[in-house]
Design a protein around this motif. Structure first.
Motif, PDB file in Angstrom:
ATOM      1  N   ALA A 101       0.832  -1.201   0.000  1.00  0.00           N
ATOM      2  CA  ALA A 101       0.000   0.000   0.000  1.00  0.00           C
ATOM      3  C   ALA A 101       0.868   1.253   0.000  1.00  0.00           C
ATOM      4  O   ALA A 101       1.996   1.247   0.488  1.00  0.00           O
ATOM      5  CB  ALA A 101      -0.896  -0.001   1.231  1.00  0.00           C
ATOM      6  N   VAL A 102       0.329   2.325  -0.582  1.00  0.00           N
ATOM      7  CA  VAL A 102       0.976   3.631  -0.454  1.00  0.00           C
ATOM      8  C   VAL A 102       0.211   4.405   0.613  1.00  0.00           C
ATOM      9  O   VAL A 102      -0.907   4.035   0.986  1.00  0.00           O
ATOM     10  CB  VAL A 102       0.970   4.413  -1.790  1.00  0.00           C
ATOM     11  CG1 VAL A 102       1.784   3.690  -2.835  1.00  0.00           C
ATOM     12  CG2 VAL A 102      -0.451   4.679  -2.278  1.00  0.00           C
ATOM     13  N   GLU A 103       0.802   5.484   1.088  1.00  0.00           N
ATOM     14  CA  GLU A 103       0.115   6.295   2.103  1.00  0.00           C
ATOM     15  C   GLU A 103      -1.164   6.872   1.500  1.00  0.00           C
ATOM     16  O   GLU A 103      -1.167   7.366   0.354  1.00  0.00           O
ATOM     17  CB  GLU A 103       1.043   7.422   2.551  1.00  0.00           C
ATOM     18  CG  GLU A 103       0.488   8.207   3.709  1.00  0.00           C
ATOM     19  CD  GLU A 103       1.366   9.397   4.075  1.00  0.00           C
ATOM     20  OE1 GLU A 103       0.901  10.222   4.861  1.00  0.00           O
ATOM     21  OE2 GLU A 103       2.499   9.497   3.556  1.00  0.00           O
ATOM     22  N   ALA A 104      -2.239   6.774   2.271  1.00  0.00           N
ATOM     23  CA  ALA A 104      -3.510   7.339   1.801  1.00  0.00           C
ATOM     24  C   ALA A 104      -3.451   8.854   1.957  1.00  0.00           C
ATOM     25  O   ALA A 104      -3.408   9.368   3.083  1.00  0.00           O
ATOM     26  CB  ALA A 104      -4.665   6.753   2.615  1.00  0.00           C
ATOM     27  N   LYS A 105      -3.395   9.565   0.843  1.00  0.00           N
ATOM     28  CA  LYS A 105      -3.297  11.038   0.885  1.00  0.00           C
ATOM     29  C   LYS A 105      -3.471  11.570  -0.536  1.00  0.00           C
ATOM     30  O   LYS A 105      -3.699  10.799  -1.474  1.00  0.00           O
ATOM     31  CB  LYS A 105      -1.957  11.477   1.460  1.00  0.00           C
ATOM     32  CG  LYS A 105      -0.764  11.098   0.605  1.00  0.00           C
ATOM     33  CD  LYS A 105       0.515  11.730   1.139  1.00  0.00           C
ATOM     34  CE  LYS A 105       1.649  11.568   0.143  1.00  0.00           C
ATOM     35  NZ  LYS A 105       2.885  12.207   0.522  1.00  0.00           N
ATOM     36  N   VAL A 106      -3.310  12.896  -0.687  1.00  0.00           N
ATOM     37  CA  VAL A 106      -3.364  13.505  -2.020  1.00  0.00           C
ATOM     38  C   VAL A 106      -1.946  13.612  -2.572  1.00  0.00           C
ATOM     39  O   VAL A 106      -1.042  14.095  -1.877  1.00  0.00           O
ATOM     40  CB  VAL A 106      -4.003  14.914  -1.957  1.00  0.00           C
ATOM     41  CG1 VAL A 106      -3.968  15.569  -3.341  1.00  0.00           C
ATOM     42  CG2 VAL A 106      -5.430  14.829  -1.446  1.00  0.00           C
ATOM     43  N   TYR A 107      -1.748  13.143  -3.787  1.00  0.00           N
ATOM     44  CA  TYR A 107      -0.442  13.235  -4.452  1.00  0.00           C
ATOM     45  C   TYR A 107      -0.550  14.275  -5.574  1.00  0.00           C
ATOM     46  O   TYR A 107      -1.528  14.281  -6.325  1.00  0.00           O
ATOM     47  CB  TYR A 107      -0.042  11.880  -5.039  1.00  0.00           C
ATOM     48  CG  TYR A 107       0.230  10.839  -3.971  1.00  0.00           C
ATOM     49  CD1 TYR A 107       1.516  10.586  -3.514  1.00  0.00           C
ATOM     50  CD2 TYR A 107      -0.822  10.109  -3.410  1.00  0.00           C
ATOM     51  CE1 TYR A 107       1.759   9.634  -2.526  1.00  0.00           C
ATOM     52  CE2 TYR A 107      -0.589   9.159  -2.425  1.00  0.00           C
ATOM     53  CZ  TYR A 107       0.705   8.930  -1.982  1.00  0.00           C
ATOM     54  OH  TYR A 107       0.943   7.990  -1.003  1.00  0.00           O
ATOM     55  N   GLU A 108       0.444  15.134  -5.662  1.00  0.00           N
ATOM     56  CA  GLU A 108       0.464  16.141  -6.732  1.00  0.00           C
ATOM     57  C   GLU A 108       1.373  15.630  -7.835  1.00  0.00           C
ATOM     58  O   GLU A 108       2.558  15.374  -7.607  1.00  0.00           O
ATOM     59  CB  GLU A 108       0.984  17.473  -6.192  1.00  0.00           C
ATOM     60  CG  GLU A 108       0.066  18.059  -5.142  1.00  0.00           C
ATOM     61  CD  GLU A 108       0.549  19.398  -4.607  1.00  0.00           C
ATOM     62  OE1 GLU A 108       1.638  19.859  -5.016  1.00  0.00           O
ATOM     63  OE2 GLU A 108      -0.180  19.979  -3.781  1.00  0.00           O
ATOM     64  N   ILE A 109       0.820  15.482  -9.026  1.00  0.00           N
ATOM     65  CA  ILE A 109       1.601  14.941 -10.144  1.00  0.00           C
ATOM     66  C   ILE A 109       1.843  16.052 -11.158  1.00  0.00           C
ATOM     67  O   ILE A 109       0.907  16.553 -11.780  1.00  0.00           O
ATOM     68  CB  ILE A 109       0.849  13.771 -10.829  1.00  0.00           C
ATOM     69  CG1 ILE A 109       0.341  12.760  -9.796  1.00  0.00           C
ATOM     70  CG2 ILE A 109       1.746  13.101 -11.877  1.00  0.00           C
ATOM     71  CD1 ILE A 109       1.415  12.118  -8.949  1.00  0.00           C
ATOM     72  N   GLY A 110       3.098  16.440 -11.295  1.00  0.00           N
ATOM     73  CA  GLY A 110       3.447  17.521 -12.225  1.00  0.00           C
ATOM     74  C   GLY A 110       3.207  18.890 -11.590  1.00  0.00           C
ATOM     75  O   GLY A 110       3.004  19.023 -10.381  1.00  0.00           O
ATOM     76  N   ASP A 111       3.239  19.892 -12.446  1.00  0.00           N
ATOM     77  CA  ASP A 111       3.120  21.283 -12.001  1.00  0.00           C
ATOM     78  C   ASP A 111       1.631  21.618 -11.864  1.00  0.00           C
ATOM     79  O   ASP A 111       1.012  22.222 -12.738  1.00  0.00           O
ATOM     80  CB  ASP A 111       3.802  22.168 -13.068  1.00  0.00           C
ATOM     81  CG  ASP A 111       3.867  23.607 -12.627  1.00  0.00           C
ATOM     82  OD1 ASP A 111       3.632  23.879 -11.429  1.00  0.00           O
ATOM     83  OD2 ASP A 111       4.134  24.468 -13.488  1.00  0.00           O
ATOM     84  N   VAL A 112       1.052  21.207 -10.750  1.00  0.00           N
ATOM     85  CA  VAL A 112      -0.414  21.303 -10.599  1.00  0.00           C
ATOM     86  C   VAL A 112      -0.876  22.744 -10.372  1.00  0.00           C
ATOM     87  O   VAL A 112      -0.154  23.576  -9.855  1.00  0.00           O
ATOM     88  CB  VAL A 112      -0.911  20.417  -9.431  1.00  0.00           C
ATOM     89  CG1 VAL A 112      -0.871  18.961  -9.785  1.00  0.00           C
ATOM     90  CG2 VAL A 112      -0.117  20.694  -8.167  1.00  0.00           C
ATOM     91  N   GLY A 113      -2.111  22.997 -10.772  1.00  0.00           N
ATOM     92  CA  GLY A 113      -2.739  24.303 -10.570  1.00  0.00           C
ATOM     93  C   GLY A 113      -4.218  24.104 -10.292  1.00  0.00           C
ATOM     94  O   GLY A 113      -4.708  22.963 -10.262  1.00  0.00           O
TER      95      GLY A 113
END
Ligand code: SF4
Length: 447
Positions: A318-330
């Motif tokens: 499993a990975v940590e349950a959270k929000v991951y930002e992929i790339g230069d998010v806006g």
């Protein structure tokens, strides 16, 4: 023969004092029989019980450690023949050979290359574990110089392969790093074991087949028990057969001479054949595989294979349950929702990267289960997803009110919209569909 709970119970004081944390001596005995308690937890055990149970309840494969600090490798302590019976505990260590015929710039370049054998797979760092310095020069002083150079610059534990003179020259110089010494044989074992003992280092006992090795191990173990076994074979089938038989005897019959970690050296000379040979030894039952291959492309499949075998089948990745930002998010970026099963997450992450459209991935805590498994278990359905999305605060970072869910759970879209108050967009079923989906839906965000 493994002892039963009743066999163990007969040796205990039977006072039910609870000092061990178990409610009764019988409960403690049953826990010991299942490997969930050890005799040192009972402060009232008699010396006779300790003597009787100490060896009978010891792990069938002894724990042996090589290296120190972050480079330490733990081997052995295995209790089952098959991963699905329980789990395997200590992954096979991979040792890459460096010849002592290299020197100066050549040796430095080789060490730098070996130090680079660190990779990332599904969010985990994977790497080789040992550098095996081999005395190909036949010269003790040359060997010592190469060993010192490797010890100073390599980021891994040491396996030192040489004859008595070479080992006697090199081992004291690097004893603080607790190298594994290879090897004590029928001809030299008294000197090599004395060297290992004096420098507090583990030693490989190299025999010639099962019977010969068992006899040699018994002699050595009477003096020193920090041992690793090498059956000394030159064919893949023989090495495999002997390691399987030895591990069976150690686990099923508690045959002590084979109750130590095992080392196998590859014989194949062609790189792909060598990796296949090493993969065989990783599966059954080498604690160390020593090989010549030193390219990432060659070693990555071997490490992935090792990772799969030594992953605990009872614990999903499993990975940590959270929000991951992929790339230069806006604020305009899409918000993808998936489970926190590592393979699901990394498949989605890879495709979001490949789409060239930055995005957020909300990995919902599903105890590491995949989309359909989690949906069937009620972990990836409207209420927990809505609650988790709200808890992360992700919708405060974007200027829209929509989330993208996997196509396989399109059925939850209505209820999820109701529970979350968000627009629920049904994305592709497979992660591979994300680039086409994203390009069609968010063309203005293409980077
Ligand atoms: Fe029995 Fe020993 Fe546990 Fe006391 S500490 S209950 S004597 S096993």
């Amino acid at each position: 023969m493994a002892l039963t709970g009743l066999d163990i119970f007969k040796q205990l004081p039977k006072t039910n004092c609870k000092d061990c944390g178990s409610p009764t001596c019988l409960a403690f005995a049953m826990a010991m029989a299942n490997g969930k308690a050890s005799l040192d937890m009972c402060p009232h055990a008699s010396e006779a019980a300790k003597e009787f149970l100490g060896s009978a309840t010891a792990p069938p494969v002894r724990t042996v450690k090589v290296g120190v600090g972050e480079q330490e490798i733990v081997m052995g302590d295995e209790t089952v023949l098959f991963r699905h019976d329980k789990t395997f505990y200590h992954p096979t260590a991979i040792a890459v050979q460096i010849s002592d015929t290299l020197s100066g710039a050549e040796l430095d370049a080789k060490i730098a290359k070996v130090n680079g054998l660190v990779m990332d797979r599904v969010g985990q760092k994977i790497a080789i574990d040992l550098v095996a310095v081999t005395n190909c020069s036949g010269n003790a002083a040359t060997f010592k110089a190469a060993v010192e150079a490797v010890a100073a610059k390599a980021n891994f534990a040491l396996l030192l392969v040489g004859d008595v003179a070479a080992l006697e020259a090199a081992v004291p110089a690097v004893a603080a790093k607790k190298p594994l010494i290879h090897a004590a044989t029928a001809e030299n074992w008294e000197k090599v074991v004395a060297l290992a003992k004096a420098n507090n280092c583990p030693v490989v006992v190299k025999g010639n087949g099962l019977d010969d090795t068992a006899a040699l191990v018994e002699k050595v173990a009477a003096q020193y028990k920090e041992l690793v076994i090498d059956f000394g074979n030159t064919s893949q089938s023989k090495t495999l057969g002997e390691m399987v038989n030895a591990r069976r005897l150690a686990i099923k019959k508690k045959f002590r001479p084979f109750g130590y970690p095992m080392l196998a050296c590859t014989q194949a000379t062609e790189a792909r054949e060598e990796i296949l040979e090493a993969a065989t030894y990783v599966a059954k039952y080498a604690s160390i595989v020593c090989l010549k291959a030193d390219e990432k492309a060659q070693l990555l499949p071997l490490m992935a294979w090792r990772m799969n075998i030594y992953t605990d089948p009872q614990k999903p990745m499993a990975v940590e349950a959270k929000v991951y930002e992929i790339g230069d998010v806006g604020p305009d970026c899409p918000v993808y929702v998936c489970t926190n099963f590592a393979l699901t997450y990394f498949a989605v992450e890879g495709e979001v990267v490949g789409s060239k459209i930055p995005g957020y991935i909300v990995a919902v805590d599903t105890d590491g289960s995949s989309v359909l498994t989690a949906w069937a278990a009620g972990k990836f359905v409207a209420e927990p997803i809505a609650e988790f999305v709200e808890k992360t605060g992700i919708m405060g970072k974007v200027n829209h009110k929509s989330i993208v869910i996997p196509g396989y759970v399109a059925i939850i879209s209505g209820k999820l919209k109701e529970k979350s108050g968000l627009d629920v967009i049904v994305g592709p079923q497979e992660a591979a569909g994300i680039p086409a989906f994203a390009k069609a839906r968010y063309p203005q965000l293409m980077k």
